[in-house]
Write a protein that holds these residues in place. Structure first.
Motif, PDB file in Angstrom:
ATOM      1  N   ILE A 137      36.891  88.668  61.634  1.00 37.76           N
ATOM      2  CA  ILE A 137      35.401  88.201  62.359  1.00 37.76           C
ATOM      3  C   ILE A 137      35.007  88.934  63.515  1.00 37.76           C
ATOM      4  O   ILE A 137      33.920  89.517  64.008  1.00 37.76           O
ATOM      5  N   MET A 138      35.925  89.175  64.394  1.00 35.84           N
ATOM      6  CA  MET A 138      35.823  90.013  65.610  1.00 35.84           C
ATOM      7  C   MET A 138      35.407  91.609  65.105  1.00 35.84           C
ATOM      8  O   MET A 138      34.498  92.311  65.764  1.00 35.84           O
ATOM      9  N   LEU A 139      35.918  92.056  64.287  1.00 35.51           N
ATOM     10  CA  LEU A 139      35.575  93.427  63.810  1.00 35.51           C
ATOM     11  C   LEU A 139      34.125  93.207  63.212  1.00 35.51           C
ATOM     12  O   LEU A 139      33.439  94.100  63.466  1.00 35.51           O
ATOM     13  N   ALA A 140      33.844  92.304  62.458  1.00 28.66           N
ATOM     14  CA  ALA A 140      32.545  92.221  61.764  1.00 28.66           C
ATOM     15  C   ALA A 140      31.426  92.165  63.026  1.00 28.66           C
ATOM     16  O   ALA A 140      30.194  92.590  62.686  1.00 28.66           O
ATOM     17  N   TYR A 141      31.576  91.303  64.012  1.00 24.70           N
ATOM     18  CA  TYR A 141      30.775  91.010  65.115  1.00 24.70           C
ATOM     19  C   TYR A 141      30.802  92.027  66.145  1.00 24.70           C
ATOM     20  O   TYR A 141      30.067  92.214  67.146  1.00 24.70           O
TER      21      TYR A 141
END
Length: 179
Positions: A137-141
């Motif tokens: 999620i950190m990568l996606a956002y």
């Protein structure tokens, strides 16, 4: 419908298990997350109104087992900014052949498909939560910290028939967003 939908725990196994997840009462959800999450409308419409932009779906992972279709997605606005991260499981037996084809094409947000095909939905939010983002999620956002994110877990009926479960998570920092 004879098959049983997955639980939140099962959706998390697809979505990714956060280090922590806490239930948040709707009344305690901070703005603008309350506006974005605490409603019974299609998320597609809510996000498009908030961002003043159409949203685009990006399917990260999917699988089809019999008539159950599960996918992990992100949605972005017209400028490419990620505006939602989520997981959904749909009973494709609840859909016409045309709607099923549109869903499996993976190029239109689900809410847009349902709206354009006049499928009456009832969205029942089971719980709202705050979670610590997973590395994915950190990568996606594009996050560089693990600031808590807010989301919801819901069941959805199509034309009064249980058809879908979903988990939706909003990006961080929306208090300062200028959509």
């Amino acid at each position: 419908m004879s098959r049983k939908f997955t639980t939140l725990d099962d959706l998390l196994s697809i979505f990714g298990f956060p280090e922590s997840i806490d239930i948040v009462y709707a009344i305690d959800m901070p703005e603008p997350y309350r506006t974005l999450l605490v409603h019974d409308r299609h998320m597609t419409v809510t996000l498009e109104e908030f961002w003043h932009s159409p949203v685009k779906v990006h399917v990260i992972d999917c699988r089809e087992e019999s008539a159950l279709y599960t996918r992990k997605i992100s949605l972005s606005n017209q400028s490419g900014t990620p505006v939602e991260y989520g997981a959904v499981q749909i009973d494709l037996d609840c859909c016409s052949d045309d709607v099923r084809k549109q869903i499996l094409a993976r190029d239109t947000p689900l809410g847009r498909i349902l709206i354009e095909n006049n499928i009456m939905t009832h969205i029942n939010c089971r719980l709202y939560f705050r979670l610590t983002p997973t590395p994915e999620i950190m990568l996606a956002y594009g996050l560089d910290n693990n600031e808590p994110l807010y989301g919801r877990f819901a069941t959805v009926e199509f034309d009064s028939q249980p058809a879908m479960i979903l988990m939706e998570v909003m990006p961080s920092g929306l208090q300062n967003a200028t959509p």
